[in-house]
Design a protein around this motif. Structure first.
Motif, PDB file in Angstrom:
ATOM      1  N   ASP A  47      98.182  27.194  82.174  1.00  0.00           N
ATOM      2  CA  ASP A  47      98.739  26.095  81.380  1.00  0.00           C
ATOM      3  C   ASP A  47      99.998  25.527  82.026  1.00  0.00           C
ATOM      4  O   ASP A  47     100.312  24.348  81.860  1.00  0.00           O
ATOM      5  CB  ASP A  47      99.055  26.571  79.959  1.00  0.00           C
ATOM      6  N   ALA A  48     100.732  26.384  82.771  1.00  0.00           N
ATOM      7  CA  ALA A  48     101.957  25.946  83.448  1.00  0.00           C
ATOM      8  C   ALA A  48     101.671  25.382  84.835  1.00  0.00           C
ATOM      9  O   ALA A  48     102.592  25.149  85.614  1.00  0.00           O
ATOM     10  CB  ALA A  48     102.938  27.113  83.557  1.00  0.00           C
ATOM     11  N   ARG A  49     100.399  25.180  85.155  1.00  0.00           N
ATOM     12  CA  ARG A  49      99.947  24.602  86.420  1.00  0.00           C
ATOM     13  C   ARG A  49     100.284  25.472  87.622  1.00  0.00           C
ATOM     14  O   ARG A  49     100.512  24.989  88.735  1.00  0.00           O
ATOM     15  CB  ARG A  49     100.520  23.193  86.610  1.00  0.00           C
ATOM     16  N   ALA A  50     100.310  26.778  87.404  1.00  0.00           N
ATOM     17  CA  ALA A  50     100.557  27.704  88.507  1.00  0.00           C
ATOM     18  C   ALA A  50      99.344  27.766  89.418  1.00  0.00           C
ATOM     19  O   ALA A  50      98.201  27.670  88.961  1.00  0.00           O
ATOM     20  CB  ALA A  50     100.876  29.088  87.961  1.00  0.00           C
ATOM     21  N   THR A  51      99.590  27.940  90.709  1.00  0.00           N
ATOM     22  CA  THR A  51      98.497  28.136  91.662  1.00  0.00           C
ATOM     23  C   THR A  51      98.373  29.586  92.091  1.00  0.00           C
ATOM     24  O   THR A  51      97.337  29.988  92.620  1.00  0.00           O
ATOM     25  CB  THR A  51      98.702  27.268  92.918  1.00  0.00           C
ATOM     26  N   LYS A  52      99.438  30.378  91.862  1.00  0.00           N
ATOM     27  CA  LYS A  52      99.422  31.766  92.304  1.00  0.00           C
ATOM     28  C   LYS A  52     100.015  32.665  91.230  1.00  0.00           C
ATOM     29  O   LYS A  52     100.979  32.303  90.555  1.00  0.00           O
ATOM     30  CB  LYS A  52     100.209  31.934  93.614  1.00  0.00           C
ATOM     31  N   VAL A  53      99.421  33.843  91.094  1.00  0.00           N
ATOM     32  CA  VAL A  53      99.883  34.841  90.131  1.00  0.00           C
ATOM     33  C   VAL A  53     100.062  36.168  90.859  1.00  0.00           C
ATOM     34  O   VAL A  53      99.231  36.550  91.700  1.00  0.00           O
ATOM     35  CB  VAL A  53      98.872  35.006  88.977  1.00  0.00           C
ATOM     36  N   LEU A  54     101.146  36.844  90.557  1.00  0.00           N
ATOM     37  CA  LEU A  54     101.393  38.189  91.083  1.00  0.00           C
ATOM     38  C   LEU A  54     101.385  39.182  89.924  1.00  0.00           C
ATOM     39  O   LEU A  54     102.028  38.955  88.902  1.00  0.00           O
ATOM     40  CB  LEU A  54     102.748  38.268  91.799  1.00  0.00           C
ATOM     41  N   ILE A  55     100.654  40.263  90.102  1.00  0.00           N
ATOM     42  CA  ILE A  55     100.663  41.355  89.127  1.00  0.00           C
ATOM     43  C   ILE A  55     101.234  42.575  89.833  1.00  0.00           C
ATOM     44  O   ILE A  55     100.684  43.001  90.867  1.00  0.00           O
ATOM     45  CB  ILE A  55      99.248  41.644  88.603  1.00  0.00           C
ATOM     46  N   GLU A  56     102.312  43.092  89.300  1.00  0.00           N
ATOM     47  CA  GLU A  56     102.999  44.208  89.955  1.00  0.00           C
ATOM     48  C   GLU A  56     102.999  45.431  89.046  1.00  0.00           C
ATOM     49  O   GLU A  56     103.377  45.345  87.871  1.00  0.00           O
ATOM     50  CB  GLU A  56     104.438  43.813  90.299  1.00  0.00           C
ATOM     51  N   PHE A  57     102.557  46.561  89.602  1.00  0.00           N
ATOM     52  CA  PHE A  57     102.634  47.851  88.918  1.00  0.00           C
ATOM     53  C   PHE A  57     103.751  48.652  89.581  1.00  0.00           C
ATOM     54  O   PHE A  57     103.735  48.849  90.809  1.00  0.00           O
ATOM     55  CB  PHE A  57     101.302  48.602  89.022  1.00  0.00           C
ATOM     56  N   GLN A  58     104.695  49.107  88.767  1.00  0.00           N
ATOM     57  CA  GLN A  58     105.881  49.755  89.330  1.00  0.00           C
ATOM     58  C   GLN A  58     106.112  51.127  88.707  1.00  0.00           C
ATOM     59  O   GLN A  58     105.960  51.296  87.487  1.00  0.00           O
ATOM     60  CB  GLN A  58     107.120  48.874  89.106  1.00  0.00           C
TER      61      GLN A  58
END
Length: 730
Positions: A47-58
């Motif tokens: 919805d925010a017009r993002a082209t890339k997403v990062l998912i981080e497990f820490q």
């Protein structure tokens, strides 16, 4: 009543108290499926017009020291360079996107439960999706555009605290996990399967990276070619029944998805066993032939699949070998505009707090047979994990199986379509997105109207795909190769696949969805201008109006009229089985028989079959009046029937026949090569018939000795059979 009213006005109303922790825990954070948090946050990113997403497990060490304990974690097989994703517990999840920064109105909505996005072009309707994060955390932190907002509980009430933060290109949601959620990373293979499907209908997000303590172990890239426009067929009805939805344009595009996974992430395995993963696909419909029929109460519960893949010796934490998986598929799209009635518009706004969208794209996926076969090959080649694109919440569904295609509202819901293609549109879901709402008044009406678009698009896709098969069907000298011919095997399999793809089955959890889609699928054509419905027959792709049901009485001699393919007990459901009456395959008619006889000269065995059918039918009629009426059609049959005799070029025409050889009189005296009068049918044609029924059914009389002898001395007899030149001894 007056005294009661007076008393009521003197009382002071009291506010209803809401236990916000209980509301969040018991309602807003209770979603029916795994990976819900990622589903909701990725939708926010899109919805925010993002082209890339990062998912981080820490891990806690990484969060504490910002370097993951000098880059080392507990390892596999005694090493320290590869993380052990099976046992290492997490402390924090972070999801980032490079979309538009939060604006003041966005920050404001985060502090209000059920205050949905008022933008009609945004997916969010109820303003509760973000609160799914409370299923894993009690204190999410949002950072965007140099501002931050922490949300936390004090007692049972939610509070927020805003602050400034360092500027970054990312909008981030940080989630310190609840103590009972501090478990190892979700199975990477299963997460990759989910994300690959999740990105299917996203309009902006094209890339997703997943990391463990800042080390990327998964990359997903979606590619999309240039769409090709499709003309809206003039005989299709491009508007819903209540005129709410209007289809203004159509297009198709090839889309691809590539998943890269490190071998140490792949080694963590999957939660799904091979037996569970295969679902019910291709199971026999006969319960006795299923293994479960004999298992009884001793059947064991499914077990978690074991990790059988060893990590490559060349693998290191920083430079792991990557495994690459790719798939492609067609996405058909309908460009929809809406014109809801004033009452419907008002009702929708009251329930969703936003105007219904004025326009949007409705999309449907078609997976080719080649791609489905590739997924099946992947499952066979790697039985421990199967295909990364197939399984629970997977991109590729199982035909007739447990994991069916779903309705997407940006992201996947739990609602299945009933066919083998996912659909995405601006449906209004139930709050938990478990299904689309077909219960509540105006919302139900909107969704029903939108399902018409789904049925319309499904029919268009079927017509497009089956026509591709028809155009590519092999021919010889302009004649279609029969379906059973080996040369047509590839076309036959593609056509069978397409028909199976669109065979509607009960949808879940709401069975009404597939029923509404099915009705629209068959009703979206103007029947008065188009009565055509193409299916696979024994003679390639033909329209049902020209196809006949298989019947043993006709199969031996009816060769020109196409028939539906034979089925066997245990076969999967067939599209032909659900055709409405207007498109149904018809039974043979006498006109079909006459056209067959007019169209060609039958072989002897075919003529025998034709005569057998007629004699058996007439002899089965018990009423004299019905028999007499039916016999009036006999001349139409005999006037057009011609047959070769054996393998010779000689042809007999039934309209010249008035006699037959009565076996009880002539056998064994008459030899097969003896000459017969031209009005007598050769004995080989009537040998298999009951002689008692021949005369009543065909109005032929038995040949007499006088008939035969007269022929043997007639001028037209050949010398070899002239009785005057040859002695016959009786």
């Amino acid at each position: 009543m007056a005294s009661l009213s007076k008393t009521a006005t003197t009382r002071t109303p009291r506010r209803v108290e809401v236990n916000q922790r209980a509301l969040v825990d018991k309602v807003l954070a209770r979603y029916p499926e795994e990976f819900t948090v990622f589903r909701e946050l990725l939708q926010n990113a899109d919805d925010a017009r993002a082209t890339k997403v990062l998912i981080e497990f820490q891990t806690k060490d990484y969060v504490t020291h910002s370097a993951g304990a000098n880059g080392k974690t507990n390892g596999i097989n005694g090493t320290t360079d590869i993380p052990d994703l099976l046992t290492t517990k997490l402390f924090k999840w972070v999801v980032r996107n490079n979309g538009d920064y939060f604006e003041d109105k966005d920050w404001g909505r985060l502090t209000k439960i059920a205050d949905g996005n008022p933008d009609e072009q945004k997916i969010g309707a109820f303003g509760v999706g973000f609160y799914s994060v409370f299923g894993i955390t009690d204190s999410p932190l949002v950072l965007s555009g140099g501002k931050s907002l922490s949300i936390f509980f004090q007692g049972d009430q939610l509070y927020t605290l805003d602050d400034a933060c360092s500027q970054s290109e990312w909008t981030s949601i940080e989630m310190v996990l609840k103590e009972d959620m501090q478990v190892p990373v979700p199975k990477p293979f299963d997460l990759a399967r989910f994300l690959a499907a999740t990105m299917t209908f996203m309009s902006s997000v094209e890339n997703a990276h997943v990391s463990f303590d800042n080390k990327v172990f998964m990359k997903i890239v979606k590619s999309r070619q240039v769409p090709s426009p499709i003309r809206v067929p003039k005989d299709m009805i491009p508007r819903s029944k209540e005129d709410t939805m209007h289809i203004k344009g159509l297009s198709v595009v090839t889309q691809g998805i590539t998943v890269e996974l490190t071998d140490w992430a792949r080694a963590a395995g999957t939660k799904i066993t091979s037996a569970h993963r295969s679902g019910n696909e291709n199971l026999s419909k006969d319960p006795v032939k299923r293994k479960s029929f004999w298992d009884g109460s001793k059947r064991e519960a499914p077990k978690v699949a074991k990790v059988t893949k060893a990590v490559s010796r060349a693998s290191t934490y920083d430079h792991p070998p990557w495994l690459t998986y790719s798939a492609k598929y067609a996405v058909y799209s309908a460009q929809v505009t809406t014109s809801p009635s004033k009452d419907l518009h008002k009702g929708l706004r009251a329930m969703t707090k936003k105007d219904p969208p004025s326009h949007f794209d409705f999309e449907m996926v078609y997976f080719s047979k080649e791609e489905q076969d590739a997924r099946t090959a992947e499952e066979k080649s790697d039985p421990d994990t199967g295909s990364i694109f197939k399984g629970p919440q997977g991109l590729f569904p199982q035909l007739d199986g447990e994991y069916m295609s779903r309705i997407f509202i940006g992201q996947s819901t739990a609602q299945t379509t009933g066919i083998s293609g996912h659909m995405s549109g601006r449906f209004i879901p139930t709050v938990e997105r478990g299904s689309i709402d077909l219960t509540n008044g105006h919302i139900a009406k909107w969704n029903q109207e939108l399902l018409y678009v789904g049925g319309f698009l499904a029919r268009l896709v079927y017509e497009q795909e089956i026509r591709k098969v028809q155009d590519a069907w092999p021919t010889v000298n302009g004649v279609v190769v029969p379906t059973a011919d080996a040369r047509a095997s590839a076309s036959r399999e593609k056509a069978s696949y397409a028909m199976r793809y669109f065979t509607f089955q009960p949808s879940t959890p709401d069975a009404k969805v597939s029923r509404i889609l099915q009705d629209a699928f068959f009703d979206c054509f103007d029947y008065y201008s188009n009565v055509h419905f193409p299916i696979l027959t024994n003679s390639g792709i033909r329209y049902t109006k020209d196809v006949r049901e298989i019947h043993a009485d006709f199969s031996s001699f009816m060769k020109m009229v196409p028939t539906q393919l034979p089925t066997s007990p245990g076969d999967p459901p067939s599209l032909v089985d659900i055709l409405p009456e207007k498109y149904g395959v018809r039974t043979y008619t006498f006109s079909d028989v006459v056209k067959e006889l007019q169209g060609r000269i039958l072989q002897e065995e075919e003529m025998i079959g034709c005569l057998r059918w007629w004699v058996n039918f007439i002899s089965s009629l018990e009423a004299d009046e019905e028999r007499e009426t039916t016999l009036t059609f006999l001349s139409n049959l005999t006037d057009n029937a011609k047959s070769r005799i054996g393998n010779s070029t000689r042809v007999i025409e039934l309209h010249n026949i008035t006699k037959f050889v009565d076996a009880s009189v002539w056998l064994p005296w008459l030899q097969s090569d003896d000459a017969l009068p031209p009005d007598t049918i050769p004995f080989s044609f009537t040998r298999a018939l009951d002689r008692r029924h021949i005369s009543p059914s065909l109005l032929w009389q038995p040949m007499t000795l006088v008939d035969w002898l007269s022929h043997l001395i007639s001028p037209q007899i050949d010398a070899a059979h002239d009785i005057r030149k040859k002695l016959y001894i009786f």
